[in-house]
Design a protein around this motif. Structure first.
Motif, short mmCIF file in Angstrom:
data_model
loop_
_atom_site.label_atom_id
_atom_site.label_comp_id
_atom_site.label_asym_id
_atom_site.label_seq_id
_atom_site.Cartn_x
_atom_site.Cartn_y
_atom_site.Cartn_z
N GLU A 1 -22.00 -1.59 -27.38
CA GLU A 1 -20.73 -1.34 -28.05
C GLU A 1 -20.62 -0.47 -29.26
O GLU A 1 -19.79 0.23 -29.33
N GLN B 1 -19.82 -17.22 -17.47
CA GLN B 1 -18.81 -17.79 -18.17
C GLN B 1 -19.26 -18.48 -19.38
O GLN B 1 -18.05 -18.61 -20.26
N PRO C 1 -17.56 -13.49 -23.38
CA PRO C 1 -16.19 -13.05 -23.34
C PRO C 1 -15.88 -12.42 -21.98
O PRO C 1 -16.56 -11.56 -21.64
N ILE C 2 -14.71 -12.74 -21.52
CA ILE C 2 -14.16 -12.27 -20.03
C ILE C 2 -14.31 -10.65 -19.99
O ILE C 2 -14.80 -10.13 -18.85
N GLN C 3 -13.86 -9.99 -21.20
CA GLN C 3 -13.79 -8.59 -21.24
C GLN C 3 -15.15 -7.80 -21.00
O GLN C 3 -15.53 -6.85 -20.59
N LEU C 4 -16.15 -8.70 -21.72
CA LEU C 4 -17.48 -8.26 -21.77
C LEU C 4 -18.06 -8.48 -20.37
O LEU C 4 -19.02 -7.74 -19.81
N VAL D 1 -16.50 -8.67 -17.41
CA VAL D 1 -16.07 -7.52 -16.54
C VAL D 1 -16.77 -6.28 -16.69
O VAL D 1 -16.80 -5.66 -15.73
N LYS D 2 -16.75 -5.82 -18.06
CA LYS D 2 -17.33 -4.58 -18.36
C LYS D 2 -18.92 -4.44 -17.88
O LYS D 2 -19.27 -3.46 -17.58
N TYR D 3 -19.51 -5.57 -18.05
CA TYR D 3 -21.10 -5.35 -17.91
C TYR D 3 -21.61 -6.07 -16.90
O TYR D 3 -23.00 -6.09 -16.62
#
Length: 283
Positions: free
Chosen positions: A124, A160, A164-167, A169-171
């Motif tokens: 990041e 989970q 974090p959900i955004q990470l 989905v991203k990675y």
């Protein structure tokens, strides 16, 4: 389990891994070793211990792995990772600007969540460090968890938990009933089988060491030995992370707490340059 069988296994575990088991942990020993006994075809723990007494190295390895495998999850306790991101990393980028490289050691990597959490933080922040070489080394005594860490495959529950959900989905990418970590992150971490009671010199020198929730399983003498050995592998201005319930106070004079940074320690080396800033002080 018979008292003499318990004593035999407990002594073997202490010798091999540093793990200290008191009599009140008999239930833990039995619950962890019964699956090993069933897998090996033993009728019970008495047969398992009898085979251990025959110096069965393969079985001893399985027993050690069963007792030293601890759960892990992404960004566990969160605060140390925030502290690393907001304080240690910016100071590392300043202190190592001339050589553009630094090394991190996760001393009890387990199934990889801790080193991969650090890899995510560094990924990041990649825009701030073009051309930098960053080595993350994850070690553990258990071959089984290291295989899982290298594979980078996790269940829905594991991704989970703390991530974090955004990470996520991203990675991570869905692969059948599991989630696979991005290959670029997997490539950032090198995993090695290593016993903390062994000589650490071959691992090299590090700028940051994470050794969280490990020392609590050792007796005082073993804690002191591990901390002394780690102090030799840490740069003079490097930092050591311990778990929230762990401390160096009364155990070792090789490290000193960093004021205002709970669970983070600086090297207390007589030969360190006078006034040398610690990567964890924000100075």
């Amino acid at each position: 389990m018979k008292p003499d069988d318990f004593d035999y296994v407990a002594q073997m575990l202490k010798t091999r891994s540093g793990l200290v088991l008191t009599k009140d942990k008999s239930y833990l020993l039995e619950s962890r070793l019964m699956p090993v006994a069933r897998k090996r075809g033993f009728k019970g723990l008495e047969e398992l211990v009898a085979q251990l007494r025959r110096r069965d190295e393969s079985l001893a390895q399985d027993v050690t792995e069963a007792m030293t495998t601890n759960e892990s999850f992404f960004f566990r306790d969160m605060k140390p990772f925030e502290q690393f991101r907001d304080v240690v990393l910016p100071n590392l980028l300043k202190a190592r600007a001339s050589k553009k490289s630094f090394r991190i050691w996760c001393a009890a990597a387990s199934s990889g969540q801790e080193p991969y959490s650090l890899a995510i933080i560094l990924k990041e922040a990649a825009a701030k460090m073009p051309g930098w070489r960053i080595d993350i080394v994850g070690t553990d005594i258990s071959r089984e968890v290291l295989q899982k860490a290298r594979a980078g495959l996790y269940s829905q529950f594991e991704v989970q938990r703390g991530l974090p959900i955004q990470l996520m989905v991203k990675y991570f990418k869905k692969k059948e009933d599991q989630w696979e970590i991005d290959p670029s992150l997997r490539a950032m971490v090198q995993y090695k089988e290593w016993n903390l009671l062994s000589d650490l010199k071959a691992l090299g020198t590090f700028d940051v060491i994470f050794c969280r929730n490990v020392l609590i399983y050792f007796d005082q003498a073993t804690k002191g030995k591990v901390l002394e050995n780690m102090s030799r592998q840490l740069t003079d201005d490097g930092v050591l992370y311990l778990g929230g319930a762990e401390t160096v106070l009364g155990i070792s004079d090789k490290f000193k707490p960093i004021p205002g940074q709970r669970g983070v320690y600086a090297v207390n080396k007589p030969g360190a340059p006078a006034g040398a800033p610690s990567l964890g002080t924000g100075s």
